[in-house]
Design an enzyme around this catalytic site. Structure first.
Site, PDB file in Angstrom:
ATOM      1  N   ASP A  94       2.257  11.582  13.308  1.00 60.98           N
ATOM      2  CA  ASP A  94       3.110  11.402  12.959  1.00 60.98           C
ATOM      3  C   ASP A  94       3.893   9.630  12.751  1.00 60.98           C
ATOM      4  O   ASP A  94       4.178   8.385  11.814  1.00 60.98           O
ATOM      5  CB  ASP A  94       3.515  12.540  12.564  1.00 60.98           C
ATOM      6  CG  ASP A  94       4.354  11.881  10.697  1.00 60.98           C
ATOM      7  OD1 ASP A  94       4.051  11.679  10.109  1.00 60.98           O
ATOM      8  OD2 ASP A  94       4.904  12.921  10.743  1.00 60.98           O
ATOM      9  N   ASN A 154      -8.037  16.117  12.977  1.00 59.41           N
ATOM     10  CA  ASN A 154      -8.683  16.039  13.833  1.00 59.41           C
ATOM     11  C   ASN A 154      -8.932  16.948  14.953  1.00 59.41           C
ATOM     12  O   ASN A 154      -8.652  15.340  15.963  1.00 59.41           O
ATOM     13  CB  ASN A 154     -10.316  15.844  12.954  1.00 59.41           C
ATOM     14  CG  ASN A 154     -11.354  16.059  12.851  1.00 59.41           C
ATOM     15  OD1 ASN A 154     -11.976  17.063  14.018  1.00 59.41           O
ATOM     16  ND2 ASN A 154     -12.832  15.230  13.533  1.00 59.41           N
ATOM     17  N   LYS A 163     -10.305  16.451  18.721  1.00 60.64           N
ATOM     18  CA  LYS A 163     -11.570  16.537  18.867  1.00 60.64           C
ATOM     19  C   LYS A 163     -11.921  16.863  20.895  1.00 60.64           C
ATOM     20  O   LYS A 163     -12.912  17.698  21.473  1.00 60.64           O
ATOM     21  CB  LYS A 163     -12.191  15.252  18.638  1.00 60.64           C
ATOM     22  CG  LYS A 163     -12.118  14.255  17.871  1.00 60.64           C
ATOM     23  CD  LYS A 163     -13.061  14.939  16.649  1.00 60.64           C
ATOM     24  CE  LYS A 163     -14.343  13.358  16.962  1.00 60.64           C
ATOM     25  NZ  LYS A 163     -15.147  13.714  15.840  1.00 60.64           N
ATOM     26  N   ARG A 187       2.900   3.888  -4.802  1.00 64.30           N
ATOM     27  CA  ARG A 187       3.794   4.253  -3.685  1.00 64.30           C
ATOM     28  C   ARG A 187       2.806   4.892  -2.854  1.00 64.30           C
ATOM     29  O   ARG A 187       3.136   5.055  -1.102  1.00 64.30           O
ATOM     30  CB  ARG A 187       5.095   5.162  -3.978  1.00 64.30           C
ATOM     31  CG  ARG A 187       5.330   4.259  -5.843  1.00 64.30           C
ATOM     32  CD  ARG A 187       5.964   5.596  -5.931  1.00 64.30           C
ATOM     33  NE  ARG A 187       7.060   6.848  -4.112  1.00 64.30           N
ATOM     34  CZ  ARG A 187       7.578   8.462  -5.232  1.00 64.30           C
ATOM     35  NH1 ARG A 187       6.862   8.408  -5.383  1.00 64.30           N
ATOM     36  NH2 ARG A 187       7.819   8.315  -3.824  1.00 64.30           N
ATOM     37  N   LYS A 188       1.865   5.412  -2.706  1.00 66.10           N
ATOM     38  CA  LYS A 188       0.945   5.395  -1.650  1.00 66.10           C
ATOM     39  C   LYS A 188       0.223   4.911  -0.784  1.00 66.10           C
ATOM     40  O   LYS A 188      -0.462   3.774  -1.274  1.00 66.10           O
ATOM     41  CB  LYS A 188      -0.036   7.161  -1.927  1.00 66.10           C
ATOM     42  CG  LYS A 188       0.552   7.781  -3.332  1.00 66.10           C
ATOM     43  CD  LYS A 188      -0.889   8.677  -3.876  1.00 66.10           C
ATOM     44  CE  LYS A 188      -1.142   7.654  -4.734  1.00 66.10           C
ATOM     45  NZ  LYS A 188      -2.214   8.999  -5.740  1.00 66.10           N
TER      46      LYS A 188
HETATM   47  C1  MFK Z   1      11.619   5.899  13.880  1.00 65.51           C
HETATM   48  C2  MFK Z   1      10.863   5.375  12.711  1.00 65.51           C
HETATM   49  C3  MFK Z   1       9.682   6.053  13.000  1.00 65.51           C
HETATM   50  C4  MFK Z   1       9.194   6.585  11.801  1.00 65.51           C
HETATM   51  C5  MFK Z   1       8.385   7.371  11.337  1.00 65.51           C
HETATM   52  C6  MFK Z   1       8.694   8.656  11.311  1.00 65.51           C
HETATM   53  C7  MFK Z   1       7.281   9.636  10.850  1.00 65.51           C
HETATM   54  C8  MFK Z   1       7.893  10.819  10.509  1.00 65.51           C
HETATM   55  C9  MFK Z   1       8.097  11.067   8.869  1.00 65.51           C
HETATM   56  C10 MFK Z   1       8.411  12.542   8.900  1.00 65.51           C
HETATM   57  O1  MFK Z   1       8.255  13.319   9.461  1.00 65.51           O
HETATM   58  S1  MFK Z   1       8.909  12.690   6.771  1.00 65.51           S
HETATM   59  C11 MFK Z   1       9.076  14.688   6.917  1.00 65.51           C
HETATM   60  C12 MFK Z   1       8.185  15.339   6.464  1.00 65.51           C
HETATM   61  N1  MFK Z   1       7.544  15.561   5.265  1.00 65.51           N
HETATM   62  C13 MFK Z   1       8.517  15.461   4.222  1.00 65.51           C
HETATM   63  O2  MFK Z   1       8.994  16.205   4.559  1.00 65.51           O
HETATM   64  C14 MFK Z   1       8.083  15.415   3.208  1.00 65.51           C
HETATM   65  C15 MFK Z   1       8.606  15.991   1.564  1.00 65.51           C
HETATM   66  N2  MFK Z   1       8.017  15.899   0.133  1.00 65.51           N
HETATM   67  C16 MFK Z   1       8.655  15.331  -0.311  1.00 65.51           C
HETATM   68  O3  MFK Z   1       9.936  15.020  -0.049  1.00 65.51           O
HETATM   69  C17 MFK Z   1       7.716  15.272  -1.606  1.00 65.51           C
HETATM   70  O4  MFK Z   1       6.969  15.727  -1.946  1.00 65.51           O
HETATM   71  C18 MFK Z   1       7.364  13.394  -1.394  1.00 65.51           C
HETATM   72  C19 MFK Z   1       8.105  12.120  -0.644  1.00 65.51           C
HETATM   73  C20 MFK Z   1       5.973  13.258  -0.434  1.00 65.51           C
HETATM   74  C21 MFK Z   1       6.616  12.722  -2.870  1.00 65.51           C
HETATM   75  O5  MFK Z   1       7.257  13.439  -3.647  1.00 65.51           O
HETATM   76  P1  MFK Z   1       7.588  12.300  -5.071  1.00 65.51           P
HETATM   77  O6  MFK Z   1       8.360  13.380  -6.060  1.00 65.51           O
HETATM   78  O7  MFK Z   1       8.252  11.279  -4.873  1.00 65.51           O
HETATM   79  O8  MFK Z   1       6.437  12.405  -5.499  1.00 65.51           O
HETATM   80  P2  MFK Z   1       5.575  13.337  -6.847  1.00 65.51           P
HETATM   81  O9  MFK Z   1       5.407  14.573  -6.809  1.00 65.51           O
HETATM   82  O10 MFK Z   1       5.553  12.332  -7.989  1.00 65.51           O
HETATM   83  O11 MFK Z   1       4.165  12.350  -6.572  1.00 65.51           O
HETATM   84  C22 MFK Z   1       3.486  10.820  -6.081  1.00 65.51           C
HETATM   85  C23 MFK Z   1       2.347  10.773  -5.500  1.00 65.51           C
HETATM   86  O12 MFK Z   1       2.174  11.283  -4.705  1.00 65.51           O
HETATM   87  C24 MFK Z   1       1.297  12.382  -4.187  1.00 65.51           C
HETATM   88  N3  MFK Z   1       1.954  13.597  -3.776  1.00 65.51           N
HETATM   89  C25 MFK Z   1       3.058  13.742  -3.930  1.00 65.51           C
HETATM   90  N4  MFK Z   1       2.680  14.885  -2.433  1.00 65.51           N
HETATM   91  C26 MFK Z   1       1.669  14.533  -2.307  1.00 65.51           C
HETATM   92  C27 MFK Z   1       1.154  15.509  -0.762  1.00 65.51           C
HETATM   93  N5  MFK Z   1       1.723  16.220  -0.142  1.00 65.51           N
HETATM   94  N6  MFK Z   1      -0.130  15.392  -0.685  1.00 65.51           N
HETATM   95  C28 MFK Z   1      -1.317  14.073  -1.266  1.00 65.51           C
HETATM   96  N7  MFK Z   1      -0.176  13.667  -2.584  1.00 65.51           N
HETATM   97  C29 MFK Z   1       0.819  13.917  -2.753  1.00 65.51           C
HETATM   98  C30 MFK Z   1       1.124  12.826  -5.837  1.00 65.51           C
HETATM   99  O13 MFK Z   1      -0.447  13.347  -6.538  1.00 65.51           O
HETATM  100  C31 MFK Z   1       1.318  11.611  -7.045  1.00 65.51           C
HETATM  101  O14 MFK Z   1      -0.095  10.820  -6.917  1.00 65.51           O
HETATM  102  P3  MFK Z   1      -0.179  10.473  -8.580  1.00 65.51           P
HETATM  103  O15 MFK Z   1       0.592   8.939  -8.239  1.00 65.51           O
HETATM  104  O16 MFK Z   1      -1.852   9.685  -7.417  1.00 65.51           O
HETATM  105  O17 MFK Z   1       0.218  11.106  -9.141  1.00 65.51           O
END
Ligand code: MFK
Length: 256
Positions: A154, A176, A178, A199-200
């Protein structure tokens, strides 16, 4: 549009990496802090990790690859700017807790947790992360915990997505497993950006052994840009990335 994005980003941006550490300045207190760069060889690194690291450092000499520095803490200022910009400042964390917070993969003592260094190929647009999973990352006896592998996947995919597009969060991650990966062995993560849809960002990677004979794990992630304005053609340089991820220093130029 771009100018307003840059203005919004300005407080989040900053700085530079230096081997061994970066001098960071916080606007709030004007204090100076020296951050340790963890993506550099340590005595706890195995010979394999050190050899691979040296090979990639050689590739950096002609500028085709760049090592990504990595620190363990965000400045309080940067944290506040980030939350203001993307979460309306509404993160439920107390200020005294913020200064104690550490970036999870960098929160272990040297050699016991995640030891890793990432390299970014500007031309090939991919990251190679060299890593060694330490003794505190055990899952079944003698092997790395799956959650530890997911953490590194991640982090590496997130880093790639940030370099490709800007501030992201992981929306979806598919893993996955393996083959089990031996504790303290060295792995190589290779990432690729598969596509961008609005945005994806769709990114994927695998973890291989050093001799490339074993694929331990494959990961596919969907990262969502936190602001649509960031999805504009801002392509972030690794030095920008370092500062973006870590600190806010208003005295440094923005270089994207
Ligand atoms: C030192 C630097 C290192 C950097 C790397 C760090 C890596 C660590 C990364 C993380 O750990 S992040 C923490 C874990 N993730 C979270 O806590 C995210 C929690 N979820 C959220 O905050 C929101 O659900 C999110 C910002 C991801 C999306 O909310 P939005 O309101 O902005 O999106 P929206 O619901 O409008 O959906 C936009 C599009 O994304 C799609 N989408 C949203 N959530 C999805 C999902 N869970 N799975 C698949 N698709 C998803 C959704 O279908 C849609 O597709 P379409 O545009 O085609 O209609």
């Amino acid at each position: 549009m771009l100018r307003s994005c840059a203005a919004r980003l300005r407080p989040l941006l900053v700085a530079h990496g230096r081997p061994g550490g970066a001098r960071l300045t916080s606007t709030f207190s004007f204090e100076e802090v020296t951050q340790k760069d963890h993506a550099l060889p340590k005595p706890s690194w195995s010979k394999d990790l050190r050899l691979l690291f040296d090979q990639f450092m050689k590739k950096c000499e002609d500028g085709s690859w760049e090592r990504l520095p990595s620190c363990s803490r965000h400045s309080v200022q940067r944290f506040q700017n980030f939350t203001k910009a993307f979460f309306s400042g509404s993160i439920p964390v107390k200020e005294e807790q913020i200064s104690q917070a550490k970036f999870f993969p960098r929160s272990f003592e040297d050699g016991l947790g995640f030891e890793y260094a990432m390299f970014w190929s500007k031309d090939e647009k991919r990251i190679v992360c060299l890593f060694q999973g330490g003794l505190y990352l055990q899952g079944i006896p003698g092997f790395l915990h799956g959650g530890a592998l997911v953490t590194l996947i991640d982090t590496t995919l997130g880093t790639h997505a940030m370099l490709a597009g800007g501030a992201v969060m992981t929306a979806n991650l598919s893993i996955n497993f393996k083959r089990p990966m031996p504790l303290c062995s060295v792995g190589v993560i290779n990432t690729q950006l598969d596509k961008i849809e609005g945005r994806k960002l769709f990114v994927s990677c695998n973890i291989q052994s050093v001799d490339e004979k074993t694929v331990y794990t494959e990961g596919t992630g969907k990262k969502l840009l936190l602001s649509s304005c960031l999805a504009s053609s801002l392509s972030l340089s690794p030095s920008f990335f370092f500062s973006f991820v870590l600190v806010y220093n208003p005295h440094m130029p923005i270089n994207f």
